[in-house]
Scaffold this active site. Structure first.
Site, PDB file in Angstrom:
ATOM      1  N   PHE A   1       5.318  -2.533  11.266  1.00  0.00           N
ATOM      2  CA  PHE A   1       5.067  -1.255  10.603  1.00  0.00           C
ATOM      3  C   PHE A   1       3.560  -1.137  10.398  1.00  0.00           C
ATOM      4  O   PHE A   1       2.976  -1.828   9.584  1.00  0.00           O
ATOM      5  CB  PHE A   1       5.778  -1.141   9.260  1.00  0.00           C
ATOM      6  CG  PHE A   1       5.559   0.217   8.634  1.00  0.00           C
ATOM      7  CD1 PHE A   1       6.372   1.284   8.977  1.00  0.00           C
ATOM      8  CD2 PHE A   1       4.517   0.438   7.746  1.00  0.00           C
ATOM      9  CE1 PHE A   1       6.151   2.553   8.447  1.00  0.00           C
ATOM     10  CE2 PHE A   1       4.288   1.695   7.210  1.00  0.00           C
ATOM     11  CZ  PHE A   1       5.109   2.753   7.562  1.00  0.00           C
TER      12      PHE A   1
ATOM     13  N   ASP B   1      -3.621  -6.697  10.928  1.00  0.00           N
ATOM     14  CA  ASP B   1      -3.311  -5.619   9.986  1.00  0.00           C
ATOM     15  C   ASP B   1      -3.042  -6.255   8.626  1.00  0.00           C
ATOM     16  O   ASP B   1      -1.937  -6.688   8.337  1.00  0.00           O
ATOM     17  CB  ASP B   1      -2.099  -4.831  10.481  1.00  0.00           C
ATOM     18  CG  ASP B   1      -1.672  -3.733   9.520  1.00  0.00           C
ATOM     19  OD1 ASP B   1      -2.198  -3.680   8.386  1.00  0.00           O
ATOM     20  OD2 ASP B   1      -0.790  -2.937   9.882  1.00  0.00           O
TER      21      ASP B   1
ATOM     22  N   LYS C   1      -4.866   0.269   1.403  1.00  0.00           N
ATOM     23  CA  LYS C   1      -4.100   0.137   0.162  1.00  0.00           C
ATOM     24  C   LYS C   1      -4.930  -0.386  -0.999  1.00  0.00           C
ATOM     25  O   LYS C   1      -5.614   0.372  -1.661  1.00  0.00           O
ATOM     26  CB  LYS C   1      -2.855  -0.692   0.409  1.00  0.00           C
ATOM     27  CG  LYS C   1      -1.852  -0.006   1.349  1.00  0.00           C
ATOM     28  CD  LYS C   1      -0.497  -0.621   1.324  1.00  0.00           C
ATOM     29  CE  LYS C   1       0.444  -0.011   2.349  1.00  0.00           C
ATOM     30  NZ  LYS C   1       0.743   1.415   2.102  1.00  0.00           N
TER      31      LYS C   1
END
Length: 402
Positions: free
Chosen positions: A142, A227, A256
């Site tokens: 994801f 990531d 984030k």
């Protein structure tokens, strides 16, 4: 639900696209590891905005940094320089042990930027023939929701009905070094991986996998793109999850927690050889690297440099996984995975679905999130106290006991 909660949810449902299925709670305020709804009921947050809130709700240092910058200037666009940009780039590059930073806003934007970076590097530096660049990715990944990113997703919900899809990606099993090696060829410009797959259920790869990826990519002249949008910035007990195997990728993708849950901030961080391929006009973002984002992110970097939150995540994470491990084998929990203050818990079908367990925890004042039907994820703000964490675990035990 109370009338006020029902009213607010109905109003939201009436005027917003139904691309999410939130738990039936309406949050009005939050502080630290706790959130309060419109009725004044408090909830222990064990999701932390998918790790965007690593440093807690309303972190005073981050709020003060944002307020101070709000009074000065919030946006110039990259048409002009501003006085927070250079410091932000220098400090983030130093945190990552790299030379250059390309700032964006969201995690998906940063992944798109990393994809473009890898392709451009492949053509300009490695010498891959035009239009032939390939990026190898893992199944169950994801990385975001853009058309290009979902083109290499194996999640039917994320991918269905969005074709035609972007070519140039090859998917291999996560954790399978032999499959990865077989997929890398002369046209491969990058391997893009999550060091821990969050949305997939907090999947930790086999020991030695990341180190093997690093060796393979170095030998084949291929970029290793990590990531670390969810896994990075303290969540796993280290600044970066790759550090658990002593690995430094060629490219970090961050987001984030970089914005502290205050503003969206993301970035691609790499060497000058890699990010130096860009020339003016070839990539950009109006809000990327804006003064407000830089001010907040600089404070995040300063917080991380103390090591306090990494240490908390490591110590409390050890306690968390010890307690969760005791639940396996009792008939209610089939497996537990994770690292630091991050865990995926597979619920036995007899107990209920992940959504049902999340709803029962909501009734007890605990907020978690389900994924892929049978799994719930725990990722509390790193400021959580041991007492609050234990109280949340007590509520989980009670729910699992029926």
């Amino acid at each position: 639900m109370t009338p006020a909660t029902e009213r607010d949810i109905a109003a939201a449902e009436a005027h917003s696209a139904h691309n999410y299925h939130p738990l039936p709670v309406v949050i009005a305020s939050a502080e630290g590891a706790w959130m309060t709804d419109v009725e004044g009921r408090r909830y222990l947050d064990l999701l932390a905005g998918y790790s965007a809130l690593n440093f807690g709700h309303g972190n005073r240092r981050l709020i003060d940094a944002a307020k101070a910058q709000l009074e000065r200037v919030t946006l110039t666009s990259r048409a002009f320089h501003h006085d927070r940009f250079a410091e932000f780039c220098a400090e983030l590059a130093a945190l990552c042990g790299k030379d250059m930073v390309l700032p964006m806003n969201t995690g998906a934007e940063a992944i798109e930027t990393a994809v473009k970076t890898a392709r451009k590097w492949g053509y300009r530096v490695k010498g891959v023939p035009d239009g032939k660049a390939k990026i190898v990715v893992a199944d169950n990944n994801f990385h975001g929701r853009t058309t290009t990113i979902i083109s290499f997703s194996t999640d039917p919900e994320a991918r269905a009905d969005y074709g035609p899809y972007t070519p140039g990606f090859e998917i291999v099993p996560y954790g399978d070094l032999a499959a990865l090696s077989a997929a890398v060829d002369e046209h491969t410009v990058a391997v893009l991986l999550e060091p821990i797959q969050g949305e997939a259920g907090v999947l930790v790869p086999p020991a030695g996998y990341l180190a093997g990826v690093r060796r393979l990519t170095a030998e084949r002249n291929v970029l290793f793109i990590a990531d670390e949008i969810q896994a990075g910035l303290g969540r796993t007990g280290r600044t970066f999850a790759c550090e658990h195997e002593g690995v430094e990728p060629d490219v970090y993708v961050l987001g984030k927690a970089l914005g502290g849950g205050v503003v969206p901030v993301s970035a691609v961080v790499a060497s000058s050889e890699v990010l130096g391929v860009f020339r003016p006009g070839e990539h950009g973002s109006t809000f990327g690297g804006n003064p407000l984002a830089c001010a907040v992110a600089l404070e995040v970097i300063a917080i991380l440099r103390t090591g306090e939150y990494q240490e908390r995540a490591a110590e409390l994470g050890e306690h968390l996984h010890r307690e969760l491990g005791l639940l396996v084998g009792g008939g209610a929990v089939e497996a537990v995975r994770g690292r630091g203050l991050w865990a995926g818990i597979d619920i036995a079908p007899a107990v209920g679905s992940g959504r049902e367990v999340s709803e029962r925890l909501l009734e007890r004042g605990v907020l978690v999130k389900d994924t892929h039907g049978a799994t719930i994820r725990i990722a509390p703000p790193l400021v959580i106290s041991k007492g609050d964490l234990d109280w949340g675990l007590d509520q989980l035990r009670a729910v699992l006991a029926g």
